[in-house]
Design a protein around this motif. Structure first.
Motif, PDB file in Angstrom:
ATOM      1  N   LEU A 144       0.381  -1.395   0.071  1.00 19.00           N
ATOM      2  CA  LEU A 144       0.095  -0.118   0.301  1.00 19.00           C
ATOM      3  C   LEU A 144       0.906   1.316   0.167  1.00 19.00           C
ATOM      4  O   LEU A 144       0.521   2.283  -0.504  1.00 19.00           O
ATOM      5  N   ASN A 145       1.497   1.717   0.724  1.00 17.99           N
ATOM      6  CA  ASN A 145       2.657   2.410   1.045  1.00 17.99           C
ATOM      7  C   ASN A 145       3.537   2.456  -0.022  1.00 17.99           C
ATOM      8  O   ASN A 145       4.067   4.053  -1.187  1.00 17.99           O
ATOM      9  N   LEU A 146       3.720   1.395  -1.510  1.00 16.88           N
ATOM     10  CA  LEU A 146       4.479   1.279  -2.198  1.00 16.88           C
ATOM     11  C   LEU A 146       3.802   1.921  -3.397  1.00 16.88           C
ATOM     12  O   LEU A 146       3.574   3.413  -4.638  1.00 16.88           O
ATOM     13  N   ILE A 147       2.353   1.700  -3.681  1.00 17.14           N
ATOM     14  CA  ILE A 147       1.554   2.399  -4.650  1.00 17.14           C
ATOM     15  C   ILE A 147       1.188   3.828  -4.088  1.00 17.14           C
ATOM     16  O   ILE A 147       0.782   4.542  -4.917  1.00 17.14           O
ATOM     17  N   SER A 148       1.032   4.124  -2.923  1.00 15.65           N
ATOM     18  CA  SER A 148       1.150   5.690  -2.548  1.00 15.65           C
ATOM     19  C   SER A 148       1.581   6.068  -3.152  1.00 15.65           C
ATOM     20  O   SER A 148       1.889   7.540  -3.780  1.00 15.65           O
ATOM     21  N   GLU A 149       3.112   5.761  -3.040  1.00 17.15           N
ATOM     22  CA  GLU A 149       4.488   6.445  -3.548  1.00 17.15           C
ATOM     23  C   GLU A 149       4.959   6.180  -4.590  1.00 17.15           C
ATOM     24  O   GLU A 149       4.428   7.938  -5.145  1.00 17.15           O
ATOM     25  N   LEU A 150       4.230   5.436  -5.829  1.00 17.52           N
ATOM     26  CA  LEU A 150       4.155   5.941  -6.369  1.00 17.52           C
ATOM     27  C   LEU A 150       2.692   6.284  -7.272  1.00 17.52           C
ATOM     28  O   LEU A 150       2.625   6.851  -9.004  1.00 17.52           O
ATOM     29  N   ALA A 151       1.694   6.664  -6.155  1.00 18.08           N
ATOM     30  CA  ALA A 151       0.854   7.313  -7.521  1.00 18.08           C
ATOM     31  C   ALA A 151       1.010   9.110  -7.252  1.00 18.08           C
ATOM     32  O   ALA A 151       0.384  10.101  -7.370  1.00 18.08           O
ATOM     33  N   LEU A 152       2.339   9.276  -6.354  1.00 17.86           N
ATOM     34  CA  LEU A 152       2.854  10.559  -6.841  1.00 17.86           C
ATOM     35  C   LEU A 152       3.228  11.999  -8.006  1.00 17.86           C
ATOM     36  O   LEU A 152       2.242  12.310  -8.499  1.00 17.86           O
ATOM     37  N   PRO A 153       3.751  10.963  -8.564  1.00 12.77           N
ATOM     38  CA  PRO A 153       4.109  11.568 -10.250  1.00 12.77           C
ATOM     39  C   PRO A 153       2.702  11.136 -10.920  1.00 12.77           C
ATOM     40  O   PRO A 153       2.933  12.063 -11.338  1.00 12.77           O
ATOM     41  N   ILE A 154       2.464   9.917 -10.646  1.00 15.27           N
ATOM     42  CA  ILE A 154       0.684   9.605 -11.364  1.00 15.27           C
ATOM     43  C   ILE A 154      -0.352  11.135 -11.018  1.00 15.27           C
ATOM     44  O   ILE A 154      -0.522  11.326 -11.483  1.00 15.27           O
ATOM     45  N   SER A 155      -0.671  11.098 -10.130  1.00 14.77           N
ATOM     46  CA  SER A 155      -0.918  12.223  -9.248  1.00 14.77           C
ATOM     47  C   SER A 155      -0.939  13.794  -9.755  1.00 14.77           C
ATOM     48  O   SER A 155      -1.249  14.119 -10.651  1.00 14.77           O
ATOM     49  N   LEU A 156       0.411  13.733  -9.627  1.00 11.66           N
ATOM     50  CA  LEU A 156       1.045  15.347 -10.240  1.00 11.66           C
ATOM     51  C   LEU A 156       1.061  15.166 -11.634  1.00 11.66           C
ATOM     52  O   LEU A 156       0.665  16.326 -12.094  1.00 11.66           O
ATOM     53  N   SER A 157       1.254  14.370 -12.277  1.00  9.41           N
ATOM     54  CA  SER A 157       1.285  14.860 -13.851  1.00  9.41           C
ATOM     55  C   SER A 157       0.046  14.588 -14.520  1.00  9.41           C
ATOM     56  O   SER A 157      -0.615  15.439 -15.136  1.00  9.41           O
ATOM     57  N   PHE A 158      -0.891  13.367 -13.991  1.00  7.95           N
ATOM     58  CA  PHE A 158      -2.479  13.816 -14.226  1.00  7.95           C
ATOM     59  C   PHE A 158      -3.049  15.073 -13.886  1.00  7.95           C
ATOM     60  O   PHE A 158      -4.013  15.343 -14.731  1.00  7.95           O
ATOM     61  N   ARG A 159      -2.869  15.405 -12.625  1.00  8.65           N
ATOM     62  CA  ARG A 159      -3.955  16.989 -12.237  1.00  8.65           C
ATOM     63  C   ARG A 159      -3.452  18.016 -13.373  1.00  8.65           C
ATOM     64  O   ARG A 159      -4.144  18.996 -13.597  1.00  8.65           O
ATOM     65  N   LEU A 160      -2.480  18.926 -13.902  1.00  4.04           N
ATOM     66  CA  LEU A 160      -1.403  19.780 -14.039  1.00  4.04           C
ATOM     67  C   LEU A 160      -2.084  18.569 -15.970  1.00  4.04           C
ATOM     68  O   LEU A 160      -2.843  19.636 -16.394  1.00  4.04           O
ATOM     69  N   PHE A 161      -1.778  17.808 -16.608  1.00  2.00           N
ATOM     70  CA  PHE A 161      -2.548  17.551 -17.239  1.00  2.00           C
ATOM     71  C   PHE A 161      -3.587  17.960 -18.061  1.00  2.00           C
ATOM     72  O   PHE A 161      -4.110  18.120 -18.649  1.00  2.00           O
ATOM     73  N   GLY A 162      -4.459  17.285 -16.784  1.00  2.00           N
ATOM     74  CA  GLY A 162      -5.847  16.942 -17.297  1.00  2.00           C
ATOM     75  C   GLY A 162      -6.301  18.161 -16.938  1.00  2.00           C
ATOM     76  O   GLY A 162      -7.315  19.060 -17.797  1.00  2.00           O
ATOM     77  N   ASN A 163      -6.051  19.243 -16.541  1.00  2.00           N
ATOM     78  CA  ASN A 163      -7.173  20.671 -16.342  1.00  2.00           C
ATOM     79  C   ASN A 163      -5.736  20.919 -17.614  1.00  2.00           C
ATOM     80  O   ASN A 163      -7.355  21.816 -18.506  1.00  2.00           O
ATOM     81  N   MET A 164      -5.068  21.197 -17.809  1.00  2.00           N
ATOM     82  CA  MET A 164      -4.314  22.205 -19.030  1.00  2.00           C
ATOM     83  C   MET A 164      -5.264  21.485 -20.461  1.00  2.00           C
ATOM     84  O   MET A 164      -5.929  22.207 -21.179  1.00  2.00           O
TER      85      MET A 164
END
Lengths: 215, 272
Positions: A144-164
């Motif tokens: 769970l911790n590993l998924i949570s850590e890997l979610a960091l770049p995904i969430s960051l990248s998708f938030r900006l990408f999705g908004n733009m």
């Protein structure tokens, strides 16, 4: 402005140089030229451009100091580059150029760099304790911790990408249905306001994740 | 949309290049310029603080000097007041002394004048008394008195000492053997002859050519006088009176001297 990414050069059927890359290069050249022009002749009594540049540096210092702490001031050049690049990329819609940040490859690259920085500095600062952290509070929670850590770049990248990308879609629709005057408001909101907010969010999250990993 | 790894790698490289460029061409120079300015401002602030400190020191030194000068000024004033007071006292003392001296001088002068006046008065009284006596004798003189005066005079010549005789001879030799007889009254011829014979007796050298000239002089009170070349043989009441007058004046002078000495000693006792 197109919704699709244009490919200028392909390598073995895979897009090699796209409009995202070329726009990024243009942004880089413009930023480098502007930097050179400002820093070519620095005076003790600063001119307008120097004052703006100094104001920007002070703002970045203030942000890093208040978010990460004074001991992490060496991140200031990275934060500066990240902020300016994302901000200028987000503002590209104002001159009818597709935002490089509306390409997942760009946001993923930026988030990837952030992810790598977080891991590197976390390991460097905490050493084995950082790895042990993945097994906290209980060892079986590691996945769970590993998924949570890997979610960091995904969430960051998708938030900006999705908004733009969303901004582009809405603006295209605006130009299609109400082509006069209304798109101006759309540009002000989606390019300037959302662009500024998303830059701030991306940068703040980057600084927070690095700080959390190190402290 | 799928991830295009070429683009991802390109963007990573691009971004890293951008970080590098901004680090060395924007962030670095601007921060250095800001630091330089800050350092300069700090340096100027330090310089200003140092100058301020120096200025404060100088101001303090000036303040101290000013206080010293004020103190000196006060001391000088005090000294000047003291000196002026001393001088004033000395001048007053001197003035008082001068007034006292002037007063004493004036008193002395007054006393001298008084003494002189008294002395003069006494002298005149004495002279007047002698003059009255002389006048009385002149008034009382007659032929009998004249005869007595002549007898006395002839006896005086008869008893003339050897020194007197030699002096008379010298006088006659000087005045061409000429004798002058002065008398208060006109000399009778027989008395003149007796006188001539008497003189020839005591002066045998001039027996032949002795000439005698007679003159009348009323100032010789009841008296006779023979003059030979400045040497005189005389007898008169006037000469007695002159002696008395001389005695009176001598007495007066002595009395005045004694009075003055008494006054000086009195003043010495009273401290003035």
């Amino acid at each position: 402005m197109d919704i699709d990414i244009r490919t200028f050069v392909e390598l073995q059927g895979v897009p090699f140089i796209t409009n995202t890359v070329t726009t990024t290069w243009i942004i880089m050249i413009v930023m480098f030229a502007a930097s050179m022009s400002v820093t070519r002749k620095l005076n003790m009594i600063p001119g307008t451009a120097q004052q703006i540049a100094e104001l920007l540096m002070e703002g970045i210092h203030w942000l890093v100091d208040n978010t990460m702490g004074e001991d992490k001031m060496n991140f200031a050049p990275f934060i500066l580059a990240l902020s300016l690049f994302i901000l200028i990329s987000n503002f590209m819609g104002l001159i009818a150029v597709r935002h490089p940040t509306a390409d997942l490859n760009t946001t993923f690259a930026l988030a990837g760099i952030t992810f790598l920085l977080v891991q590197y500095h976390g390991l460097r600062a905490k050493k084995l304790n950082y790895i042990k952290g993945f097994f906290q509070p209980l060892p079986f929670l590691f996945p769970l911790n590993l998924i949570s850590e890997l979610a960091l770049p995904i969430s960051l990248s998708f938030r900006l990408f999705g908004n733009m990308l969303g901004s582009i879609v809405i603006m295209i629709m605006m130009y299609m249905f109400v082509p006069i005057l209304v798109p101006i408001i759309g540009h002000i909101y989606f390019d300037l306001f959302i662009g500024l907010i998303q830059t701030f969010i991306f940068v703040m999250l980057t600084m927070t994740f690095i700080t959390l990993a190190m402290d | 949309m799928i991830i295009d790894w070429y683009t991802v790698i390109f963007q990573i490289i691009n971004f890293l290049i951008l970080v590098f460029l901004l680090r060395y061409f924007l962030y670095g120079p601007i921060v250095r310029a800001m630091d330089r300015r800050e350092q300069k401002i700090v340096q100027r602030e330090e310089e200003a603080a140092a100058r301020k400190q120096e200025a404060e020191k100088e101001a303090q030194a000036y303040r101290r000097k000013k206080e010293e000068l004020q103190q000196q000024e006060e001391e000088i004033w005090e000294k000047a007041y003291a000196t002026a007071e001393e001088e004033k006292r000395e001048l007053l003392d001197e003035a008082r002394r001068e007034v006292d001296e002037t007063k004493h001088r004036w008193e002395d002068a007054f006393n001298r004048e008084k003494e002189t006046f008294i002395f003069e008065l006494r002298r005149r009284i004495g002279q007047q008394a002698c003059s009255i006596a002389r006048r009385c004798l002149q008034d009382l003189a007659d032929s009998h008195l004249e005869a007595l005066v002549w007898d006395l005079f002839l006896k005086k010549i008869d008893k003339l000492s050897e020194d007197g005789q030699s002096a008379l001879q010298e006088g006659l030799a000087k005045d061409e053997h000429k004798l002058v007889l002065r008398s208060a009254f006109e000399a009778p011829d027989e008395k003149l002859e007796q006188l001539k014979l008497k003189l020839q007796e005591i002066l045998p050298d001039f027996k032949e050519d002795l000439t005698l000239a007679a003159k009348t002089d009323p100032s010789l009170v009841c008296g006779l006088e023979v003059d030979a070349g400045g040497y005189r043989i005389a007898w008169s009441v006037g000469s007695y009176l002159e002696d008395i007058e001389e005695q009176i004046l001598k007495e007066l002078e002595q009395t005045a001297h004694m009075e003055h000495a008494e006054e000086v000693s009195d003043r010495g006792k009273t401290g003035n």
